[in-house]
Design an enzyme around this catalytic site. Structure first.
Site, PDB file in Angstrom:
ATOM      1  N   LYS A 134      -0.550  25.755 -10.100  1.00 50.36           N
ATOM      2  CA  LYS A 134      -0.308  25.327  -8.666  1.00 50.36           C
ATOM      3  C   LYS A 134      -0.719  26.466  -7.744  1.00 50.36           C
ATOM      4  O   LYS A 134      -0.644  27.694  -8.155  1.00 50.36           O
ATOM      5  CB  LYS A 134       1.063  25.233  -8.289  1.00 50.36           C
ATOM      6  CG  LYS A 134       1.246  25.006  -6.756  1.00 50.36           C
ATOM      7  CD  LYS A 134       2.724  24.598  -6.890  1.00 50.36           C
ATOM      8  CE  LYS A 134       3.329  24.403  -5.404  1.00 50.36           C
ATOM      9  NZ  LYS A 134       4.857  24.104  -5.245  1.00 50.36           N
TER      10      LYS A 134
ATOM     11  N   ASP B 200       8.825  23.996 -10.269  1.00 46.68           N
ATOM     12  CA  ASP B 200       7.583  24.710  -9.696  1.00 46.68           C
ATOM     13  C   ASP B 200       7.740  26.265  -9.804  1.00 46.68           C
ATOM     14  O   ASP B 200       8.844  26.779  -8.740  1.00 46.68           O
ATOM     15  CB  ASP B 200       7.259  24.418  -8.217  1.00 46.68           C
ATOM     16  CG  ASP B 200       6.579  22.913  -8.391  1.00 46.68           C
ATOM     17  OD1 ASP B 200       6.715  22.172  -9.445  1.00 46.68           O
ATOM     18  OD2 ASP B 200       5.823  22.870  -7.424  1.00 46.68           O
TER      19      ASP B 200
ATOM     20  N   LYS C  14      -2.264  21.627  -8.864  1.00 46.93           N
ATOM     21  CA  LYS C  14      -1.649  21.412  -7.913  1.00 46.93           C
ATOM     22  C   LYS C  14      -2.110  22.058  -6.689  1.00 46.93           C
ATOM     23  O   LYS C  14      -1.958  23.137  -6.647  1.00 46.93           O
ATOM     24  CB  LYS C  14      -0.234  21.155  -8.030  1.00 46.93           C
ATOM     25  CG  LYS C  14       0.752  20.910  -6.890  1.00 46.93           C
ATOM     26  CD  LYS C  14       2.261  20.946  -7.002  1.00 46.93           C
ATOM     27  CE  LYS C  14       2.915  21.000  -5.669  1.00 46.93           C
ATOM     28  NZ  LYS C  14       4.402  20.941  -5.944  1.00 46.93           N
TER      29      LYS C  14
END
Length: 221
Positions: free
Chosen positions: A153, A91, A182
């Site tokens: 995300k 991430d 996400k």
């Protein structure tokens, strides 16, 4: 949607700067017991978790976290180290200032370079929506898609706000068909978990899903 279905979409997260091995081991054990999608942990814990747990869980870690303004070379190095030490999911935080300055080629190329370092593993791109205008959110959807990332995300959980339903709806309109979503930060209740999944999120990052689903309260990220 039952609890196990929800848990299968959770990146069980502990990213506090004062996290200890005892706390990391606790979330790893929780992840294995509850069959979460992954554990999301600081880079310094990737190798010891891999050594302790092997293939019993999926390890996710963060790159350029939480501010995103590391150099591209630094982020690429971090990524290669994390993958070598056992991370299967990365991430990364974008360079938010570069996006706001309109340096779109830079932002896209940085994501693409990190995706190259990730290889066949999963790359999620943290865009920190709380700092972006709607126009910038739409633009970063385009850049994440063009760079070949696997996920967009919403948040680090360290900004001024976390995921919102409105941002997920906006992402859904503007990301490409190969990009998943996400939500992270601010997911505080079981209702939130269900809502974000029903809106189309494939993953949710939270430290509290296990406790929430057992009737407890959210504990943070």
């Amino acid at each position: 949607m039952n609890n196990q279905e929800i848990l299968s979409h959770i990146d069980h997260t502990l990213l506090k700067p004062f996290s200890t091995w005892e706390q990391i081991a606790e979330i790893c054990n929780d992840a294995i017991e509850n069959k979460t999608a992954s554990v999301c942990i600081p880079p310094s814990f990737v190798k010891p978790v891999k050594e302790a747990y092997g293939d019993k869980l999926t390890i996710c870690t963060v790159i350029g976290f939480p501010l995103g303004y590391n150099t591209t070379a630094t982020k690429v190095f971090e990524t290669k180290e994390a993958v070598k030490e056992g991370a299967a999911e990365i991430d990364m935080v974008i360079n938010i200032g570069a996006l706001k300055d309109g340096k779109y080629d830079f932002v896209q190329n940085e994501i693409a370079e990190i995706k190259k370092a990730v290889g066949d593993n999963i790359l999620k791109v943290i865009v920190e929506t709380c700092f972006l205008t709607e126009e910038e959110k739409i633009k970063i959807c385009e850049l994440v898609t063009a760079a070949g990332a696997d996920f967009i995300k919403t948040s680090t959980g360290f900004g001024t706000a976390g995921a919102t339903r409105e941002d997920i709806r906006l992402f859904k309109e503007h990301i490409g068909p190969n990009v998943k979503m996400k939500a992270a930060g601010g997911v505080k209740t079981k209702e939130d978990l269900v809502d974000f999944l029903e809106l189309g999120c494939e993953r949710i990052g939270t430290s509290s899903a296990v406790s929430m689903l057992k009737g407890g309260e959210a504990q943070g990220y």
